[in-house]
Design a protein around this motif. Structure first.
Motif, mmCIF file in Angstrom:
data_model
loop_
_atom_site.group_PDB
_atom_site.id
_atom_site.type_symbol
_atom_site.label_atom_id
_atom_site.label_comp_id
_atom_site.label_asym_id
_atom_site.label_seq_id
_atom_site.Cartn_x
_atom_site.Cartn_y
_atom_site.Cartn_z
ATOM 1 N N HIS A 62 0.812 -1.216 0.000
ATOM 2 C CA HIS A 62 0.000 0.000 0.000
ATOM 3 C C HIS A 62 0.848 1.269 0.000
ATOM 4 C CE1 HIS A 62 -3.133 -2.894 1.321
ATOM 5 N NE2 HIS A 62 -3.885 -2.115 0.578
ATOM 6 N N ASP A 64 2.972 2.304 2.255
ATOM 7 C CA ASP A 64 3.110 2.940 3.565
ATOM 8 C C ASP A 64 4.535 2.881 4.106
ATOM 9 O OD1 ASP A 64 0.391 3.494 3.547
ATOM 10 O OD2 ASP A 64 -0.116 1.603 4.538
ATOM 11 N N SER A 174 -1.999 -0.528 -6.626
ATOM 12 C CA SER A 174 -2.229 0.851 -7.064
ATOM 13 C C SER A 174 -2.545 0.898 -8.567
ATOM 14 C CB SER A 174 -0.999 1.716 -6.774
ATOM 15 O OG SER A 174 0.014 1.433 -7.719
ATOM 16 N N GLN A 200 -6.284 -8.802 -2.011
ATOM 17 C CA GLN A 200 -6.102 -7.358 -1.960
ATOM 18 C C GLN A 200 -5.249 -6.844 -3.113
ATOM 19 O OE1 GLN A 200 -7.616 -5.279 0.238
ATOM 20 N NE2 GLN A 200 -8.708 -7.056 1.057
ATOM 21 N N THR A 201 -4.021 -7.338 -3.217
ATOM 22 C CA THR A 201 -3.081 -6.760 -4.181
ATOM 23 C C THR A 201 -3.371 -7.188 -5.613
ATOM 24 O OG1 THR A 201 -1.502 -8.561 -3.760
ATOM 25 C CG2 THR A 201 -1.246 -6.548 -2.482
#
Length: 241
Positions: A62, A64, A174, A200-201
């Motif tokens: 993400h 971060d 992303s 998720q990814t």
């Protein structure tokens, strides 16, 4: 069913048995650095490593945290479960960081030469190539490690394009990663399918980028209708494509 020309395929834990190979590499690492002097029960170290690794890769995907932070922290955290090592870390943070980097380098060396793949990986790739699909590897893995793993497991020649987050300047999930993947591969959004194990990814990221998806549900997660299709084994994909 919609006809696809290009396949974006995740590598780690979709085709390459990253988890299984890492288990072996962790055992080699434990012996190499004689961690038994601090961890009489190796499982304490292994469990702490996996907890840290999962948390850090989630944060990394993400955006971060940085790659450099991940590399150090995924060994600093499990090592500092031991009180003696935690005291050393606090007393000399710079020296302990250098030690963690040394451990990380050796771990990546051990990992990158492992040939293990997920059951059915070579069979699936042979099938997809025989069907004429253009295949593109899409990964958040580190550049210098992924090419070594591709060679070690014999999967490099199946891919027309290797698309890595470090080259894209952004991680899955992303939109920037997938925009880069389309530019690099020349694939069309309307005729590209994403295959991956991470909800998720891989799956949510690809869905948000406008792609159809197949979730390889290796970890038995609840997909909640997010992927276009879900399979429990790689061989099931041959019944779809």
């Amino acid at each position: 069913m919609k006809h696809f020309f290009d396949l974006f395929i995740d590598f780690d834990d979709t085709l390459y048995d990253t988890h299984g190979n890492a288990v072996i590499a962790l055992e080699e690492l434990f012996r190499h650095f004689q961690f038994g002097q601090w961890f009489p029960d190796p499982q304490v170290f292994y469990d702490a490593y996996w907890e840290a690794n999962i948390d850090l890769w989630t944060s990394y995907s993400h955006g971060d945290i940085t790659r450099d932070y991940l590399i150090v922290e995924r060994f600093r955290r499990p090592l500092c479960v031991n009180a003696e090592l935690r005291a050393k870390s606090e007393a000399s943070a710079s020296e302990f960081r250098d030690f963690c980097l040394q451990v990380s380098d050796k771990f990546l060396e051990f990992c990158s030469n492992k040939p293990g793949v997920v059951d059915g990986a070579h069979e699936l790739m042979d099938y997809l190539r025989s069907k004429g699909y253009r295949m593109h590897m899409c990964s958040n893995g580190f550049h210098e490690v992924q090419y070594k793993k591709l060679t070690a497991c014999g999967l490099r020649d199946y891919f027309q394009t290797v698309i890595l987050s470090e080259d894209a300047g952004a991680n899955k999930p992303s939109p920037q990663f997938f925009d880069y993947a389309f530019r690099t591969s020349g694939a069309s959004r309307e005729t590209t399918l994403m295959i991956g194990d991470n909800l998720q990814t891989d799956i949510i990221g690809a869905r948000d980028a406008g792609l159809d998806t197949i979730l390889f549900n290796r970890w038995n997660v609840e997909p909640s209708g997010i992927p276009t299709m879900t399979v429990a084994t790689l061989r099931e994909i041959m019944d779809i494509l």
